[in-house]
Write a protein that holds these residues in place. Structure first.
Motif, PDB file in Angstrom:
ATOM      1  N   ALA A 113      17.571 100.279  75.295  1.00  0.00           N
ATOM      2  CA  ALA A 113      16.981  99.619  74.236  1.00  0.00           C
ATOM      3  C   ALA A 113      16.665  98.248  74.681  1.00  0.00           C
ATOM      4  O   ALA A 113      15.452  97.562  74.376  1.00  0.00           O
ATOM      5  N   ILE A 114      17.301  97.704  75.749  1.00  0.00           N
ATOM      6  CA  ILE A 114      17.009  96.524  76.609  1.00  0.00           C
ATOM      7  C   ILE A 114      15.446  96.707  77.101  1.00  0.00           C
ATOM      8  O   ILE A 114      14.612  95.769  76.995  1.00  0.00           O
ATOM      9  N   LEU A 115      15.318  97.856  77.797  1.00  0.00           N
ATOM     10  CA  LEU A 115      14.016  98.131  78.559  1.00  0.00           C
ATOM     11  C   LEU A 115      12.627  98.221  77.372  1.00  0.00           C
ATOM     12  O   LEU A 115      11.784  97.578  77.831  1.00  0.00           O
ATOM     13  N   ILE A 116      12.988  98.624  76.323  1.00  0.00           N
ATOM     14  CA  ILE A 116      12.087  98.525  75.067  1.00  0.00           C
ATOM     15  C   ILE A 116      11.766  97.354  74.906  1.00  0.00           C
ATOM     16  O   ILE A 116      10.307  96.878  74.659  1.00  0.00           O
ATOM     17  N   ASP A 122      16.948  93.559  72.036  1.00  0.00           N
ATOM     18  CA  ASP A 122      17.688  93.031  72.850  1.00  0.00           C
ATOM     19  C   ASP A 122      19.490  93.016  72.394  1.00  0.00           C
ATOM     20  O   ASP A 122      20.320  93.384  73.285  1.00  0.00           O
ATOM     21  N   TYR A 123      19.740  92.598  71.259  1.00  0.00           N
ATOM     22  CA  TYR A 123      20.967  92.430  70.942  1.00  0.00           C
ATOM     23  C   TYR A 123      21.611  93.988  70.858  1.00  0.00           C
ATOM     24  O   TYR A 123      23.007  94.052  71.060  1.00  0.00           O
ATOM     25  N   TRP A 140      24.888  95.021  72.830  1.00  0.00           N
ATOM     26  CA  TRP A 140      26.080  95.277  72.207  1.00  0.00           C
ATOM     27  C   TRP A 140      26.590  96.899  72.900  1.00  0.00           C
ATOM     28  O   TRP A 140      27.755  96.909  73.050  1.00  0.00           O
ATOM     29  N   LEU A 141      25.829  97.604  73.181  1.00  0.00           N
ATOM     30  CA  LEU A 141      26.039  98.749  73.749  1.00  0.00           C
ATOM     31  C   LEU A 141      26.422  98.747  75.147  1.00  0.00           C
ATOM     32  O   LEU A 141      27.668  99.176  75.703  1.00  0.00           O
ATOM     33  N   ILE A 158      34.153  89.882  73.238  1.00  0.00           N
ATOM     34  CA  ILE A 158      33.470  88.655  72.440  1.00  0.00           C
ATOM     35  C   ILE A 158      32.081  89.087  71.580  1.00  0.00           C
ATOM     36  O   ILE A 158      31.979  88.605  70.587  1.00  0.00           O
ATOM     37  N   TYR A 159      31.425  90.089  72.373  1.00  0.00           N
ATOM     38  CA  TYR A 159      30.192  90.551  71.907  1.00  0.00           C
ATOM     39  C   TYR A 159      30.321  91.009  70.471  1.00  0.00           C
ATOM     40  O   TYR A 159      29.477  90.586  69.492  1.00  0.00           O
ATOM     41  N   PRO A 160      30.859  92.157  70.004  1.00  0.00           N
ATOM     42  CA  PRO A 160      30.905  92.517  68.843  1.00  0.00           C
ATOM     43  C   PRO A 160      31.335  91.262  67.961  1.00  0.00           C
ATOM     44  O   PRO A 160      30.919  91.478  66.672  1.00  0.00           O
ATOM     45  N   VAL A 161      32.236  90.433  68.092  1.00  0.00           N
ATOM     46  CA  VAL A 161      32.598  89.356  67.140  1.00  0.00           C
ATOM     47  C   VAL A 161      31.404  88.426  66.901  1.00  0.00           C
ATOM     48  O   VAL A 161      31.024  88.196  65.899  1.00  0.00           O
ATOM     49  N   PHE A 162      30.745  88.178  68.209  1.00  0.00           N
ATOM     50  CA  PHE A 162      29.378  87.473  67.815  1.00  0.00           C
ATOM     51  C   PHE A 162      28.576  88.068  67.145  1.00  0.00           C
ATOM     52  O   PHE A 162      27.912  87.323  66.431  1.00  0.00           O
ATOM     53  N   TYR A 163      28.262  89.396  67.325  1.00  0.00           N
ATOM     54  CA  TYR A 163      27.057  89.991  66.409  1.00  0.00           C
ATOM     55  C   TYR A 163      27.549  90.109  64.952  1.00  0.00           C
ATOM     56  O   TYR A 163      26.542  89.938  64.273  1.00  0.00           O
TER      57      TYR A 163
END
Length: 236
Positions: A102-105, A151-152, A156-157, A189-194
């Protein structure tokens, strides 16, 4: 030396070298240029992209190198975690692979689409409307653009990967424990941020003020590099 031991030795060395490359390219990326100034019109963005083509392309190349080195180090973390919890390691490897794609896309579209679209638009070709559309949906200026979404999603993954391997990694030495804590915190933290972001709790204008915690992924990667360096020395 058995095949498994030889592979482990090679992974240790590759992980340590990847951490060094990651450090260098992360430092270089701080001076990169990734998008036209905020508030630029489509015409201004086209002009900016053509004037800064070399720096723009080089900047996104450094981003791609970072993604590959981070992915390599995180894959090594899965390899190390496999001896403690095979299911968590394999699951972590799967979501790591999906997140990396996903990030490389994102990075690939920025590196391929934007420079070529800007050149095409500046040349006054007949494909003005598709070019302008691609410039708008592949933009870092808007947190809700297509590239930002990938990116996000990828991060997340990666955060799920961090949660899966944190506990197994904590069974190893101090540097591995640092990696485990860093990746585990990133995973929490990331899922909460998302969630706060998509529900409007965090305003879009303030997104960068809240996203510095993503450096935890880098801390975890560097700690894994140190751990693998120690393992390589012990094996030698």
């Amino acid at each position: 030396m058995s095949t498994t031991a030889r592979l482990d030795s090679q992974i240790n060395k590759a992980t340590y070298l990847s951490a060094i490359v990651l450090f260098v390219f992360t430092a270089v990326s701080m001076f990169g240029v990734y998008d036209a100034p905020a508030g630029s019109t489509a015409a201004e963005k086209v002009a900016w992209l053509n004037e800064n083509n070399g720096a723009f392309v080089l900047s996104w190349v450094t981003q791609i190198v970072q993604v590959f080195t981070l992915a390599a180090i995180f894959a090594a973390a899965c390899w190390k975690a496999f001896s403690i919890n095979p299911l968590a390691a394999v699951s972590g490897g799967i979501v790591l692979m999906l997140g990396t794609m996903a990030i490389l896309i994102t990075k690939g579209t920025e590196l391929w689409i934007l420079p070529l679209a800007a050149q095409d638009l500046a040349a006054g070709s007949a494909s003005q409307e598709p070019g302008l559309t691609l410039l708008s949906i592949n933009s870092q200026s808007y947190p809700y653009s297509l590239t930002s979404y990938f990116d996000y999603l990828g991060l997340w993954l990666w955060s799920l990967f961090g949660l899966l391997v944190a506990r197994p990694l904590f069974q190893f030495s101090t540097s591995a424990k640092v990696a485990a804590v860093s990746l585990g915190l990133f995973g929490i933290i990331y899922p909460v941020f998302y969630g706060f972001l998509v529900t409007g709790v965090i305003p879009l204008a303030d997104i960068m003020d809240y996203s510095t915690f993503m450096l935890l992924a880098w801390v975890g990667a560097f700690a894994m590099g140190i751990y693998c360096r120690g393992e390589a020395k012990t094996g030698a």
